[in-house]
Enzyme design. Structure first.
Site, short mmCIF file in Angstrom:
data_model
loop_
_atom_site.label_atom_id
_atom_site.label_comp_id
_atom_site.label_asym_id
_atom_site.label_seq_id
_atom_site.Cartn_x
_atom_site.Cartn_y
_atom_site.Cartn_z
CB CYS A 118 -1.07 -7.78 -2.23
SG CYS A 118 -1.24 -7.36 -3.98
CD GLU A 147 -4.60 -4.66 3.18
OE1 GLU A 147 -5.02 -5.83 3.26
OE2 GLU A 147 -3.95 -4.22 2.21
CG HIS A 196 -5.22 -5.71 -0.85
ND1 HIS A 196 -4.01 -5.34 -0.30
CD2 HIS A 196 -5.00 -5.82 -2.19
CE1 HIS A 196 -3.11 -5.22 -1.25
NE2 HIS A 196 -3.67 -5.51 -2.41
#
Lengths: 233, 83
Positions: free
Chosen positions: A86, A204, A202
């Protein structure tokens, strides 16, 4: 044990999730300050999501000149694994470690929702644990994620197999597939060796079953496997 | 001498400028005729201590190339005048 540095810039906000994802994958994760000038003995570095320097001027434009970025570039040039998630992707583009730029979403609104992305390349430092062409659903959260480059650059990315992730429609779902107007539906790209990678979604943030899905965790298990095998670093 | 340098950073023509499009639609809705195109950029004003106006302009040009504008997506225009 694979050592992964996660850089915190002023305004980063995904460093904790990134550190946890690395730790869960069995790596040794270290938080590194943006003013540091070396990454210790790290095998890989993650530039996490967030709003470094408040996205002032352009997202990533000021962070790219932070002291730590010299060490990031040195690691990239040496073939080490460099992952921009990002805001980290925006920083890598501003730093010219990856081509193109990320512009305001076409709809002029911040987009925070799940997207379906296809893994276009499974030999990068963070995608070896996915199947070729596998489609996964992970979240995005960005206002400036519309990937832009000139036609020659886009053609070169396609020809040289440097498109890493692409927004796709999953049959049977009615989710608009391209969330920001990115050219050629590009969600992430990499360099020719697949060692410098950047993407807007994302992984994660959706990397443990307690959250309903661990679709993103294999980015980090892939990274451990690749670095441990000595291909990167 | 102090030199004031006006920098205009404009999204490159041909690239989608959603902000400009939104303004163009709003202007049309307000009844303003004849607006063919709107592009929204940034104005940056710098006061630079330099030996001459030309030297200040050269310095700011370098700043634009390195930081103030992104060559992938933006063009820039400079105007310098004694402050």
């Amino acid at each position: 044990m694979t050592r992964v540095a996660v850089v915190r810039f002023p305004g980063s906000n995904c460093e904790t999730e990134s550190l946890l994802a690395v730790t869960r994958a069995g790596g040794h994760a270290t938080l590194v300050d943006y003013r540091d000038t070396d990454l210790g003995q790290s095998d890989a570095v993650i530039l996490p999501g967030g709003f470094s320097y408040g996205d002032y001027l352009r997202s990533g434009a000021i962070a790219r000149f932070a002291p730590v970025m010299t060490a990031v570039k040195t690691l990239a040039d040496a073939g080490g694994a460099v992952i921009g998630i990002c805001n980290g992707f925006q920083i890598l583009c501003e730093a010219h470690l990856l081509p193109g730029a990320l512009q305001h979403n076409a709809q002029q609104r911040f987009a925070a929702r799940p997207v379906d992305v296809r893994i276009e390349r499974t030999d990068s430092v963070c995608t070896t644990d996915y199947e070729p062409g596998e489609v996964i659903r992970i979240p995005i959260a960005h206002g400036e994620g519309r990937y832009v480059a000139d036609e020659a650059t886009l053609d070169a990315l396609e020809r040289d197999n440097k498109v890493l992730l692409r927004y796709v429609t999953v049959p049977g779902t009615d989710m608009p597939y391209n969330p920001n107007g990115s050219m050629r539906d590009i969600a992430g790209i990499c360099n020719s060796t697949g060692t410098v990678v950047g993407f807007m979604p994302h992984p994660e943030r959706l990397a443990e079953q307690e959250l309903g899905s661990d679709a993103g965790q294999r980015f980090f298990t892939s990274l451990m496997r690749r670095v441990a095998s000595g291909v990167a670093a | 001498m102090n030199v004031r340098v006006h920098v205009r950073v404009i999204p490159r023509s041909g690239l989608l400028d959603p902000q400009g499009q939104a303004i163009a639609h709003a202007l049309a809705a307000l009844g303003f005729p004849g607006v063919a195109d709107v592009r929204v950029g940034k104005a940056i004003e710098l006061t630079v201590d330099a030996v001459s106006t030309a030297a200040a302009e050269a310095s700011v040009r370098s700043m634009c190339e390195r930081l103030l504008a992104n060559p992938v997506t933006e063009d820039f225009i400079l105007e310098a005048e004694p402050a």
